[in-house]
Design a protein around this motif. Structure first.
Motif, short mmCIF file in Angstrom:
data_model
loop_
_atom_site.label_atom_id
_atom_site.label_comp_id
_atom_site.label_asym_id
_atom_site.label_seq_id
_atom_site.Cartn_x
_atom_site.Cartn_y
_atom_site.Cartn_z
N GLU A 64 52.61 45.42 73.32
CA GLU A 64 52.13 45.37 74.70
C GLU A 64 51.19 44.20 74.96
O GLU A 64 50.99 43.80 76.11
N SER A 65 50.61 43.65 73.91
CA SER A 65 49.70 42.52 74.10
C SER A 65 50.44 41.22 74.41
O SER A 65 49.82 40.23 74.79
N ASN A 66 51.77 41.22 74.26
CA ASN A 66 52.56 40.04 74.60
C ASN A 66 52.93 40.08 76.08
O ASN A 66 53.35 41.11 76.60
N LEU A 67 52.79 38.93 76.75
CA LEU A 67 53.05 38.88 78.20
C LEU A 67 54.49 39.24 78.55
O LEU A 67 54.75 39.78 79.61
N CYS A 68 55.45 38.94 77.66
CA CYS A 68 56.85 39.28 77.94
C CYS A 68 57.02 40.80 78.04
O CYS A 68 57.66 41.30 78.97
N VAL A 69 56.49 41.51 77.07
CA VAL A 69 56.59 42.97 77.07
C VAL A 69 55.88 43.55 78.28
O VAL A 69 56.39 44.44 78.95
N ARG A 70 54.70 43.01 78.57
CA ARG A 70 53.95 43.49 79.74
C ARG A 70 54.72 43.23 81.02
O ARG A 70 54.73 44.06 81.94
N ALA A 71 55.37 42.06 81.11
CA ALA A 71 56.14 41.73 82.31
C ALA A 71 57.29 42.71 82.51
O ALA A 71 57.53 43.20 83.63
N ALA A 72 58.04 42.99 81.44
CA ALA A 72 59.17 43.92 81.55
C ALA A 72 58.69 45.31 81.96
O ALA A 72 59.28 45.95 82.84
N ARG A 73 57.63 45.78 81.35
CA ARG A 73 57.14 47.12 81.66
C ARG A 73 56.51 47.20 83.04
O ARG A 73 56.62 48.22 83.73
N LEU A 74 55.87 46.12 83.46
CA LEU A 74 55.29 46.09 84.81
C LEU A 74 56.39 46.18 85.86
O LEU A 74 56.27 46.92 86.85
N LEU A 75 57.47 45.41 85.67
CA LEU A 75 58.58 45.45 86.61
C LEU A 75 59.23 46.84 86.61
O LEU A 75 59.56 47.37 87.69
N ALA A 76 59.41 47.43 85.43
CA ALA A 76 60.01 48.76 85.36
C ALA A 76 59.16 49.79 86.09
O ALA A 76 59.68 50.62 86.86
N GLU A 77 57.86 49.71 85.90
CA GLU A 77 56.95 50.66 86.56
C GLU A 77 56.96 50.46 88.07
O GLU A 77 56.99 51.42 88.84
N ALA A 78 56.95 49.18 88.51
CA ALA A 78 56.89 48.89 89.94
C ALA A 78 58.16 49.31 90.67
O ALA A 78 58.13 49.59 91.88
N THR A 79 59.29 49.36 89.97
CA THR A 79 60.58 49.65 90.61
C THR A 79 61.17 50.99 90.20
O THR A 79 62.28 51.31 90.60
N GLY A 80 60.43 51.75 89.40
CA GLY A 80 60.90 53.07 89.00
C GLY A 80 62.04 53.06 87.99
O GLY A 80 62.81 54.02 87.91
N GLN A 81 62.13 51.99 87.22
CA GLN A 81 63.19 51.89 86.21
C GLN A 81 62.77 52.58 84.92
O GLN A 81 61.60 52.54 84.54
#
Length: 303
Positions: A64-81
């Motif tokens: 989670e400390s990597n920006l790529c992982v954070r980006a993917a999870r942030l998008l998933a959370e924001a869009t309900g994926q």
């Protein structure tokens, strides 16, 4: 799904006074370069990450400390994926070099996952998420040449005429951005009598904007400036020799890019670029050539 996003340099970087929360307002003139990170996103049950490419990413975190992982999870959370994704990053931008490689990875991940998952936010919808991830991520989405203010994430495009040629001198070590800012604060305290008082609010110099808008390389060379450069040189004094070498071998100007330690040299032609790269090679310094401005995050292929 493969998406590429550009690294960047700061043609000009002004840093305001340290605020009570420890942050500084900045004003930056960014230019995206033809040195791209590529992120390939594949369907998966969970979020995973690996690195390939000419830049060794074996020491980078995969959690989670990597920006790529954070980006993917942030998008998933924001869009309900609830879908996962397997991310492969092909690294070409130096790590901890002040060129925004991690931010480019995050921007490319947002675009790739948005397309892969069919979330349909598009570039405009992704920008607020990019801003949550870091000041340089929105610029990696947009590319080109832009003014960044606030924490660097409030962007306005600055039209640039023509093409600018750059040589990037790389360093074996990296510099921590927080450490460079802390050293800037100490530098300003130590030299309070000689330096003008730092202002809370800063702006990009008009001369630098006019230079990129007119495509005037000589004018841009005169206008280039980085408030963090003195701090970076204090922490890594050998960078002064790199700057001197570049400017004595045909560069119009050299500057520490962002928080460093990458040094960016503006050169007049592709021939001058090749000659400067050769001079650095003779000195045992790795150097790359790039041009700007380059486009922002862009889908290359979908399989």
């Amino acid at each position: 799904m493969t998406v590429r996003a550009p690294g960047k340099i700061n043609l000009l970087f002004r840093v305001g006074a340290r605020q009570p929360d420890g942050y500084h307002d900045v004003a930056s003139l960014y230019q995206a370069l033809s040195l791209f990170e590529e992120v390939t996103a594949s369907p998966a049950d969970e979020v995973s990450l690996r690195f390939t490419g000419p830049i060794d990413g074996s020491e980078l975190p995969l959690d989670e400390s990597n920006l790529c992982v954070r980006a993917a999870r942030l998008l998933a959370e924001a869009t309900g994926q609830d879908a996962g994704v397997a991310l492969t990053v092909h690294k070409r931008v130096p790590i901890a070099g002040g060129m925004g490689g991690g931010s480019a990875d995050a921007a490319a991940t947002l675009v790739a996952c948005d397309e892969l998952w069919g979330t349909g936010l598009g570039r405009v919808g992704l920008l607020p998420l990019a801003a949550q991830l870091g000041a340089d991520v929105p610029f990696a989405l947009e590319g080109g040449t832009a003014v960044g203010t606030g924490r660097g994430d409030q962007l306005s495009q600055a039209l640039a005429k023509g093409e600018f040629h750059w040589v990037l001198a790389l360093s074996d070590g990296g510099l921590s951005t927080p450490a460079v800012y802390a050293e800037l604060d100490r530098h300003r305290e130590r030299h309070a009598r000689e330096l003008p008082e730092a202002r809370e609010s800063v702006a990009v110099d008009v001369a630098a904007l006019q230079a990129v808008r007119s495509g005037d390389r000589e004018a841009l060379a005169e206008a280039m400036h980085n408030d963090l450069q003195a701090a970076a040189l204090n922490l890594m004094p050998e960078l002064a020799d790199v700057l001197e070498l570049g400017e004595s071998h045909g560069a119009l100007a050299g500057i520490v890019s962002g928080s460093g330690p990458t040094c960016a040299f503006l050169v007049p032609t592709t021939l001058a670029s090749a000659e400067l790269q050769a001079a650095f090679a003779r000195a045992g310094i790795r150097a790359l050539a790039a041009t700007g401005p380059a486009p922002g995050a862009k889908i290359l292929e979908a399989k």
